[in-house]
Design a protein around this motif. Structure first.
Motif, short mmCIF file in Angstrom:
data_model
loop_
_atom_site.label_atom_id
_atom_site.label_comp_id
_atom_site.label_asym_id
_atom_site.label_seq_id
_atom_site.Cartn_x
_atom_site.Cartn_y
_atom_site.Cartn_z
N LYS A 100 0.85 -1.18 0.00
CA LYS A 100 0.00 0.00 0.00
C LYS A 100 0.89 1.23 0.00
CE LYS A 100 -3.70 2.30 2.56
NZ LYS A 100 -4.54 2.29 3.79
N ARG A 101 0.49 2.23 -0.79
CA ARG A 101 1.26 3.45 -0.89
C ARG A 101 0.76 4.46 0.15
NH1 ARG A 101 4.67 5.51 -4.63
NH2 ARG A 101 4.22 3.76 -6.04
N LYS A 102 1.68 4.99 0.94
CA LYS A 102 1.34 5.96 1.98
C LYS A 102 2.43 7.04 2.02
CE LYS A 102 0.13 6.35 6.87
NZ LYS A 102 -0.02 5.60 8.16
N PHE A 103 2.01 8.29 1.81
CA PHE A 103 2.93 9.42 1.80
C PHE A 103 4.07 9.22 0.80
CE2 PHE A 103 1.24 9.40 6.21
CZ PHE A 103 0.46 10.55 6.09
N GLY A 104 3.75 8.67 -0.36
CA GLY A 104 4.74 8.52 -1.42
C GLY A 104 5.63 7.31 -1.31
N ARG A 105 5.46 6.49 -0.30
CA ARG A 105 6.29 5.29 -0.17
C ARG A 105 5.40 4.08 0.08
NH1 ARG A 105 7.54 4.25 5.30
NH2 ARG A 105 6.57 5.74 6.73
N ARG A 106 5.90 2.94 -0.31
CA ARG A 106 5.14 1.71 -0.21
C ARG A 106 5.38 1.03 1.13
NH1 ARG A 106 6.12 -1.01 -6.22
NH2 ARG A 106 5.08 0.64 -7.44
N ILE A 107 4.29 0.63 1.74
CA ILE A 107 4.35 -0.08 3.01
C ILE A 107 3.52 -1.35 2.89
CG2 ILE A 107 4.74 2.01 4.36
CD1 ILE A 107 1.77 1.94 5.10
N TYR A 108 3.69 -2.23 3.84
CA TYR A 108 2.94 -3.48 3.89
C TYR A 108 1.90 -3.40 5.00
CZ TYR A 108 6.28 -5.67 0.72
OH TYR A 108 7.05 -5.98 -0.36
N VAL A 109 0.64 -3.70 4.64
CA VAL A 109 -0.45 -3.72 5.61
C VAL A 109 -1.13 -5.09 5.53
CG1 VAL A 109 -0.84 -1.23 5.52
CG2 VAL A 109 -2.07 -2.73 3.94
N GLU A 110 -1.83 -5.42 6.58
CA GLU A 110 -2.49 -6.72 6.65
C GLU A 110 -3.71 -6.74 5.73
OE1 GLU A 110 -4.37 -9.83 9.96
OE2 GLU A 110 -3.62 -7.84 10.55
N ARG A 111 -3.89 -7.83 5.05
CA ARG A 111 -5.04 -8.01 4.16
C ARG A 111 -6.29 -8.30 4.99
NH1 ARG A 111 -3.12 -12.54 0.09
NH2 ARG A 111 -5.23 -12.20 -0.73
N GLU A 112 -7.33 -7.57 4.71
CA GLU A 112 -8.58 -7.73 5.45
C GLU A 112 -9.38 -8.89 4.87
OE1 GLU A 112 -12.42 -5.02 6.91
OE2 GLU A 112 -11.08 -4.32 5.30
N GLN A 113 -9.94 -9.67 5.75
CA GLN A 113 -10.76 -10.81 5.35
C GLN A 113 -12.08 -10.77 6.09
OE1 GLN A 113 -8.77 -14.56 5.64
NE2 GLN A 113 -10.53 -15.76 4.98
N LYS A 114 -13.16 -10.87 5.34
CA LYS A 114 -14.50 -10.82 5.92
C LYS A 114 -15.29 -12.06 5.54
CE LYS A 114 -14.90 -5.76 5.82
NZ LYS A 114 -15.72 -4.61 5.34
N LEU A 115 -16.39 -12.25 6.23
CA LEU A 115 -17.30 -13.33 5.89
C LEU A 115 -18.02 -13.01 4.58
CD1 LEU A 115 -18.81 -13.86 9.43
CD2 LEU A 115 -17.26 -15.43 8.26
N ALA A 116 -18.46 -14.04 3.91
CA ALA A 116 -19.11 -13.85 2.61
C ALA A 116 -20.48 -13.21 2.78
CB ALA A 116 -19.25 -15.20 1.90
N ARG A 117 -20.79 -12.32 1.85
CA ARG A 117 -22.12 -11.72 1.79
C ARG A 117 -23.00 -12.52 0.85
NH1 ARG A 117 -20.50 -5.35 0.86
NH2 ARG A 117 -19.54 -4.96 2.91
N LEU A 118 -24.23 -12.69 1.22
CA LEU A 118 -25.16 -13.47 0.41
C LEU A 118 -25.93 -12.53 -0.51
CD1 LEU A 118 -26.59 -15.95 3.06
CD2 LEU A 118 -24.66 -16.27 1.51
N SER A 119 -25.90 -12.83 -1.79
CA SER A 119 -26.68 -12.06 -2.75
C SER A 119 -28.15 -12.46 -2.68
CB SER A 119 -26.13 -12.27 -4.16
OG SER A 119 -26.25 -13.63 -4.54
#
Length: 249
Positions: A100-119
């Motif tokens: 992820k880019r923050k203030f012009g430099r690339r950093i690593y952030v945790e990937r968010e995982q959620k439960l599935a949404r039902l259509s």
């Protein structure tokens, strides 16, 4: 004279010949499209073969029922809900990071995982098998899609705290054998059906396309002569009925 008339009737016009050629080409395209669907089903139904030596390929993260919820009397109930809305995420490492880019430099952030949404389709699908009690734990929401310019309706689980994430090694235990002749035929059909003109013919003849001319000149029932005299809001109708006025149509 009669022979000349018979010959003139037998000769086909240029327009008729072009129409026959176009229909033959469309039939060939439809046959190839159906053949491609059959080949995809054949490749999908190829049985998996177990490996002699399973190997690890990264890690997988998924949801499990919390220990305290699992030990309660409703543990099996929430496990059944989780089986229908669980999601999996794969990563090469245990950290599940993304750039992820923050203030012009690339950093690593945790990937968010959620439960599935039902259509809406999944909500009404009998194969999913949602019971009346399970439906009580879902909330109906709307999300605006800027591309389609409409609101999408989905159903979200209201108590996600009952589940926690767990990471384990992703072990590869089976593989699908490769059929060279099948893959070659699939690639040839995909290359042919992926052309711009062929895609247009498929959408027109198989899926169908809307007719913008009818929508452009479609008559509005509220502005038609038959309904123009009955334009009255529900409030006006209620006021007239309270006053004792009789509506005459």
């Amino acid at each position: 004279m009669e022979k000349d008339n018979l010959l003139s009737f037998r000769v086909r016009s240029l327009r008729s010949r072009k129409r026959t050629i176009r229909k033959d080409v469309e039939k060939q395209i439809i046959q190839k499209y159906k053949r491609s669907k059959e080949l995809w089903k054949i490749r999908r139904n190829i049985p998996l073969v177990p490996l002699d030596q399973p190997y690890q390929r990264g890690f997988v993260r998924f949801f499990v029922v919390r220990d305290d919820v699992k030990r309660s009397k409703d543990g099996d109930f929430f496990q059944g809900i989780l089986n229908k809305i669980n999601t999996k995420m794969y990563s090469e490492t245990r950290k599940f990071l993304k750039k992820k880019r923050k203030f012009g430099r690339r950093i690593y952030v945790e990937r968010e995982q959620k439960l599935a949404r039902l259509s809406t389709h999944q909500w009404n699908d009998p194969k999913l098998g949602l019971t009346t009690r399970e439906r009580q734990y879902f909330l109906k929401r709307e999300d605006y899609c800027p591309f389609r310019k409409r609101y999408n309706i989905y159903y979200e689980f209201i108590e996600p705290w009952r589940f926690v994430l767990r990471v384990k090694p992703n072990m590869i235990t089976h593989y699908k054998p490769l059929n060279s002749d099948l893959e070659k035929e699939i690639d040839e059909l995909d290359s042919f059906l992926g052309r711009h003109k062929i895609v247009g013919i498929i959408h027109k003849k198989i899926y169908g396309k809307p007719n913008p001319w009818k929508d452009r000149y479609k008559r509005d029932p509220l502005n038609s002569r038959k309904c123009v005299h009955y334009k009255m809001s529900a409030t006006e109708i209620a006021e007239n009925s309270e006053d004792g006025n009789i509506l005459q149509f």
